[in-house]
Each structure stands twice: as structure tokens, then as C-alpha cells.
Design a protein around this motif. Structure first.
Motif, PDB file in Angstrom:
ATOM      1  N   HIS A   6      73.178 101.819 -17.907  1.00 45.53           N
ATOM      2  CA  HIS A   6      72.414 102.320 -16.792  1.00 45.53           C
ATOM      3  C   HIS A   6      73.486 102.349 -15.377  1.00 45.53           C
ATOM      4  N   MET A   7      74.559 101.521 -15.601  1.00 45.24           N
ATOM      5  CA  MET A   7      75.670 101.760 -14.849  1.00 45.24           C
ATOM      6  C   MET A   7      76.298 102.989 -14.664  1.00 45.24           C
ATOM      7  N   ASP A   8      76.561 103.342 -16.192  1.00 40.80           N
ATOM      8  CA  ASP A   8      77.204 105.130 -15.992  1.00 40.80           C
ATOM      9  C   ASP A   8      76.181 105.988 -15.725  1.00 40.80           C
ATOM     10  N   GLU A   9      74.730 105.901 -15.693  1.00 44.01           N
ATOM     11  CA  GLU A   9      73.974 106.755 -15.209  1.00 44.01           C
ATOM     12  C   GLU A   9      74.047 106.724 -13.615  1.00 44.01           C
ATOM     13  N   TYR A  10      74.192 105.561 -13.153  1.00 43.96           N
ATOM     14  CA  TYR A  10      74.112 105.433 -11.455  1.00 43.96           C
ATOM     15  C   TYR A  10      75.509 106.073 -11.035  1.00 43.96           C
ATOM     16  N   LEU A  11      76.628 105.699 -11.601  1.00 46.05           N
ATOM     17  CA  LEU A  11      78.051 106.294 -11.224  1.00 46.05           C
ATOM     18  C   LEU A  11      77.801 107.816 -11.308  1.00 46.05           C
ATOM     19  N   LEU A  12      76.898 108.363 -12.410  1.00 44.99           N
ATOM     20  CA  LEU A  12      76.983 109.846 -12.408  1.00 44.99           C
ATOM     21  C   LEU A  12      76.198 110.359 -11.472  1.00 44.99           C
ATOM     22  N   PHE A  13      74.963 109.464 -11.027  1.00 40.11           N
ATOM     23  CA  PHE A  13      74.301 109.944  -9.870  1.00 40.11           C
ATOM     24  C   PHE A  13      75.146 110.072  -8.271  1.00 40.11           C
ATOM     25  N   LEU A  14      75.948 109.047  -8.301  1.00 38.58           N
ATOM     26  CA  LEU A  14      76.730 109.031  -7.021  1.00 38.58           C
ATOM     27  C   LEU A  14      77.479 110.187  -7.017  1.00 38.58           C
ATOM     28  N   SER A  15      77.978 110.669  -8.238  1.00 36.73           N
ATOM     29  CA  SER A  15      78.990 111.754  -8.315  1.00 36.73           C
ATOM     30  C   SER A  15      78.337 113.178  -8.027  1.00 36.73           C
ATOM     31  N   VAL A  16      77.151 113.156  -8.959  1.00 36.87           N
ATOM     32  CA  VAL A  16      76.696 114.532  -8.825  1.00 36.87           C
ATOM     33  C   VAL A  16      75.519 114.889  -7.600  1.00 36.87           C
ATOM     34  N   GLU A  17      74.831 113.791  -7.471  1.00 37.12           N
ATOM     35  CA  GLU A  17      73.731 113.805  -6.462  1.00 37.12           C
ATOM     36  C   GLU A  17      74.252 113.580  -4.822  1.00 37.12           C
ATOM     37  N   LYS A  18      75.015 112.421  -4.732  1.00 44.68           N
ATOM     38  CA  LYS A  18      75.423 112.004  -3.774  1.00 44.68           C
ATOM     39  C   LYS A  18      76.916 112.661  -3.020  1.00 44.68           C
ATOM     40  N   GLY A  19      77.700 113.280  -4.160  1.00 42.32           N
ATOM     41  CA  GLY A  19      78.866 113.947  -4.011  1.00 42.32           C
ATOM     42  C   GLY A  19      79.971 112.858  -3.490  1.00 42.32           C
ATOM     43  N   LEU A  20      80.079 111.696  -3.907  1.00 47.03           N
ATOM     44  CA  LEU A  20      80.953 110.909  -3.354  1.00 47.03           C
ATOM     45  C   LEU A  20      82.235 110.958  -4.253  1.00 47.03           C
ATOM     46  N   SER A  21      83.562 110.531  -3.400  1.00 46.80           N
ATOM     47  CA  SER A  21      84.680 110.922  -4.092  1.00 46.80           C
ATOM     48  C   SER A  21      84.993 110.074  -5.195  1.00 46.80           C
ATOM     49  N   GLN A  22      86.016 110.481  -6.006  1.00 53.66           N
ATOM     50  CA  GLN A  22      86.497 109.677  -7.165  1.00 53.66           C
ATOM     51  C   GLN A  22      86.648 108.178  -6.813  1.00 53.66           C
ATOM     52  N   SER A  23      87.462 108.234  -5.707  1.00 54.90           N
ATOM     53  CA  SER A  23      87.859 106.860  -5.257  1.00 54.90           C
ATOM     54  C   SER A  23      86.672 105.844  -4.782  1.00 54.90           C
ATOM     55  N   SER A  24      85.743 106.362  -4.220  1.00 59.40           N
ATOM     56  CA  SER A  24      84.532 105.764  -3.944  1.00 59.40           C
ATOM     57  C   SER A  24      83.702 105.379  -5.400  1.00 59.40           C
ATOM     58  N   ILE A  25      83.778 106.258  -6.319  1.00 56.41           N
ATOM     59  CA  ILE A  25      83.211 106.015  -7.453  1.00 56.41           C
ATOM     60  C   ILE A  25      84.037 104.827  -8.236  1.00 56.41           C
ATOM     61  N   GLU A  26      85.263 104.797  -8.135  1.00 55.61           N
ATOM     62  CA  GLU A  26      85.965 103.545  -8.622  1.00 55.61           C
ATOM     63  C   GLU A  26      85.586 102.632  -8.092  1.00 55.61           C
ATOM     64  N   SER A  27      85.580 102.473  -6.683  1.00 59.51           N
ATOM     65  CA  SER A  27      84.910 101.253  -5.975  1.00 59.51           C
ATOM     66  C   SER A  27      83.689 100.524  -6.555  1.00 59.51           C
ATOM     67  N   TYR A  28      82.807 101.640  -6.682  1.00 55.63           N
ATOM     68  CA  TYR A  28      81.116 101.201  -7.050  1.00 55.63           C
ATOM     69  C   TYR A  28      81.481 100.471  -8.642  1.00 55.63           C
ATOM     70  N   SER A  29      82.385 101.251  -9.248  1.00 54.48           N
ATOM     71  CA  SER A  29      82.686 100.989 -10.643  1.00 54.48           C
ATOM     72  C   SER A  29      83.124  99.653 -10.936  1.00 54.48           C
ATOM     73  N   GLN A  30      83.943  99.244 -10.027  1.00 55.29           N
ATOM     74  CA  GLN A  30      84.647  97.821 -10.074  1.00 55.29           C
ATOM     75  C   GLN A  30      83.593  96.795  -9.633  1.00 55.29           C
ATOM     76  N   ASP A  31      82.912  97.140  -8.418  1.00 52.20           N
ATOM     77  CA  ASP A  31      81.909  96.105  -7.927  1.00 52.20           C
ATOM     78  C   ASP A  31      80.886  96.106  -9.056  1.00 52.20           C
ATOM     79  N   LEU A  32      80.236  96.957  -9.817  1.00 53.55           N
ATOM     80  CA  LEU A  32      79.221  96.837 -10.704  1.00 53.55           C
ATOM     81  C   LEU A  32      79.807  96.026 -12.041  1.00 53.55           C
ATOM     82  N   LYS A  33      80.909  96.240 -12.453  1.00 52.11           N
ATOM     83  CA  LYS A  33      81.454  95.871 -13.650  1.00 52.11           C
ATOM     84  C   LYS A  33      81.699  94.140 -13.496  1.00 52.11           C
ATOM     85  N   GLN A  34      81.801  93.821 -12.100  1.00 50.58           N
ATOM     86  CA  GLN A  34      82.036  92.357 -11.784  1.00 50.58           C
ATOM     87  C   GLN A  34      80.585  91.897 -11.868  1.00 50.58           C
ATOM     88  N   TYR A  35      79.594  92.418 -11.143  1.00 52.15           N
ATOM     89  CA  TYR A  35      78.243  91.950 -11.234  1.00 52.15           C
ATOM     90  C   TYR A  35      77.689  92.012 -12.727  1.00 52.15           C
TER      91      TYR A  35
END
Length: 296
Positions: A6-35
Motif C-alpha cells: 500500500h505504501m508503494d501504491e501511495y508513492l506511485l500515486f504521488l508521482s503520477v497523479e500529484k507530479g511530486l519531484s523525486q526528492s519529495s517522493i523520497e521524503s515521503y518514503s522515509q517517513d512512511l518506512k518509519q511509521y
């Protein structure tokens, strides 16, 4: 439940649907991995078992480990957005993060240069090929308030010197139009007609600013260039490319510029981000008052 999928699906959503940069995706990924690691450590296997109290405990653990208010605020936003995504996708039936109270960030006023210090810095480059390029680059940074990623991403076709504006691609690939002064336009015109052609080794490079190796600048390359002139200027402040952005906004507001206009030029999505520069002006006014008022 497969949390990681589900985390991977969310990160894909942020990339494709929201158009976030790779650095922003990395920040979200690190946060969610901690969570997700926290959820695993606490034996949580279903999203619907997560309540607001558990999220508060997670944030408390982060705080006790020394995380700043800014980090906690970002994590809280990550949790709220992630659980809303899960709710929208019918993966869970609630968003327990909606009831979280906002965490107060540790607001630090950004470092900026006075007008006199900025003039000193901008006079520092010499008249060599690289020096003329660096002066044009720093003048543009100060005249436009661009982010590091934005100025190194400017191409020749993004400039309209005759009309005095630049087309900028900001966060989330959002485009905006930023004005520039006639003086900066003349510097850029001179640079493009002489020194850029001399530096250019690859005719396919469309980047506006070219390094001595004939390539476009990287973030690190621009940072090192600014640090070079920080030392040569003798100003004695920690100057980074972002210092130009802070100085740009502060000087505009000090001279009466409309806050909404400054927000537009900086590319801030939320005006509260821009309001930090009004605080700088207020601090300056208080300092001047204490210094010069006869009844101290």
C-alpha cells in the motif's frame, strides 16, 4: 495486511497523479518506512486497528528521540495524507490522523543579507569568463528569488529578455512567470552572446548557465560557486543559494511589496510560508526602535 504494498501504491500515486519531484517522493518514503516500522513493532496488522492515540504515541516517540518540530509537523502531514489515500481507495474505513492537533514548528528566521551586504557580494566576481557568468547567475538569483533547482533548470528558451520575464518550473512541475530587471536582462544578454558560447562544448546543451566543463550546473556545483564568493566577499555570514531567495523576499517586503505578489513570485502554494518574511521585517523594526528611541 501488506502495508508495504500500500505504501508503494501511495508513492506511485504521488508521482503520477500529484507530479511530486523525486526528492519529495523520497521524503515521503522515509517517513512512511518509519511509521510502518513503528506499527510492526507495536503488533498492528490492520489499518482499522490504528486510532488517534496510537498516532500520538508514534509522534511522541519521535519527539523523545530528538526530532524537531518541523520534522514532527511534516510527519503529521504525511500521516494525514497517507490515511486519506487509504480511505479514498477503500483500503480502510477511517482516517485516524484527522483528529491530530497541529504540531508547532520551531520557526527559525531565515538568514538573509542586507542590501549593502548583497551589493558587496555581487561585486565580488572578477571580469573573467567564469566571473562574468557567476555575476550574471547571482544577479539573477537575487533579482528573481529562484530556488536552486529552478535556476539550474532554466533553459535558453525559458528567457524572454525583451519582455523581462523568465518561465520557471517549480515544485510539482508547476510553471510560473517571474519578472527580471532590465539590468539583469543586459547581463544575461551579454553572457549568452559571449561567455556562454565560449564555455559551451556540447551544442545540445540548452542550459542557460554552463560550467567550465561545458555542462549545465548541478546543485552541488552552484553551492560551491556561492561558497567561493562568500569567502572572497568577507561578509562573515553563512551564504547559500537560498540566501539570495530569502534576501529577495525580505527586501521586497521591506520596501512595501504586496505579500500576495511576493508569494506568486516565490511560487509558494500557501501564503503562510511567505509570511515568515514579514516577521523578519518586524524583528528589524524592533531592533531599530530599541537602538534609536531616546527613552530606552
Amino acid at each position: 495486511m501488506n502495508f508495504e504494498r500500500h505504501m508503494d501504491e501511495y508513492l506511485l500515486f504521488l508521482s503520477v497523479e500529484k507530479g511530486l519531484s523525486q526528492s519529495s517522493i523520497e521524503s515521503y518514503s522515509q517517513d512512511l518506512k518509519q511509521y510502518l516500522s513503528f506499527l510492526e513493532d507495536n503488533g498492528v496488522s490492520e489499518y482499522n486497528d490504528i486510532d488517534t492515540e496510537l498516532l500520538i504515541l508514534f509522534l511522541k516517540v519521535l519527539k523523545e528521540s530528538g526530532r524537531s518540530g518541523k520534522t514532527l509537523s511534516r510527519m503529521q502531514s504525511t500521516l494525514r495524507n497517507y490515511h486519506q489515500f487509504l480511505l479514498n481507495e477503500n483500503i480502510t474505513s477511517k482516517n485516524p490522523a484527522l483528529r491530530l492537533q497541529s504540531v508547532k514548528e520551531d520557526k527559525k528566521l531565515p538568514v538573509y543579507l542586507t542590501v549593502e551586504e548583497m551589493e558587496t557580494l555581487l561585486r565580488t566576481p572578477d571580469d573573467s569568463r567564469a566571473g562574468s557568468r557567476d555575476r550574471a547567475m547571482m544577479e539573477l538569483l537575487y533579482a528573481s528569488g529562484l530556488r536552486v533547482s529552478e535556476i539550474i533548470d532554466i533553459s535558453m528558451t525559458d528567457l524572454n529578455i525583451a519582455l523581462g520575464f523568465i518561465k520557471v518550473r517549480g515544485k510539482g512541475s508547476k510553471e510560473r512567470i517571474v519578472p527580471m530587471t532590465d539590468y539583469v536582462g543586459r547581463l544575461l544578454q551579454e553572457y549568452m552572446e559571449t561567455h556562454r558560447l565560449e564555455l559551451l562544448k556540447d551544442d545540445h546543451t540548452d542550459a542557460l548557465f554552463i560550467t567550465n566543463r561545458g555542462k549545465g550546473f548541478t546543485r552541488q556545483g552552484l553551492w560551491k560557486t556561492i561558497k567561493k564568493y562568500e569567502l572572497l566577499s568577507g561578509i562573515g555570514k553563512n551564504i547559500t543559494p537560498h540566501t539570495f531567495r530569502h534576501s529577495f523576499a525580505t527586501h521586497l517586503i521591506e520596501n512595501g511589496a504586496d505579500l500576495r505578489a511576493v508569494q506568486e513570485m516565490l511560487g509558494h502554494s500557501d501564503i503562510s510560508t511567505t509570511q515568515i518574511y514579514t516577521q523578519i521585517s518586524a524583528v528589524k523594526i524592533r531592533e531599530m526602535y530599541k537602538r534609536f528611541h531616546p527613552r530606552k
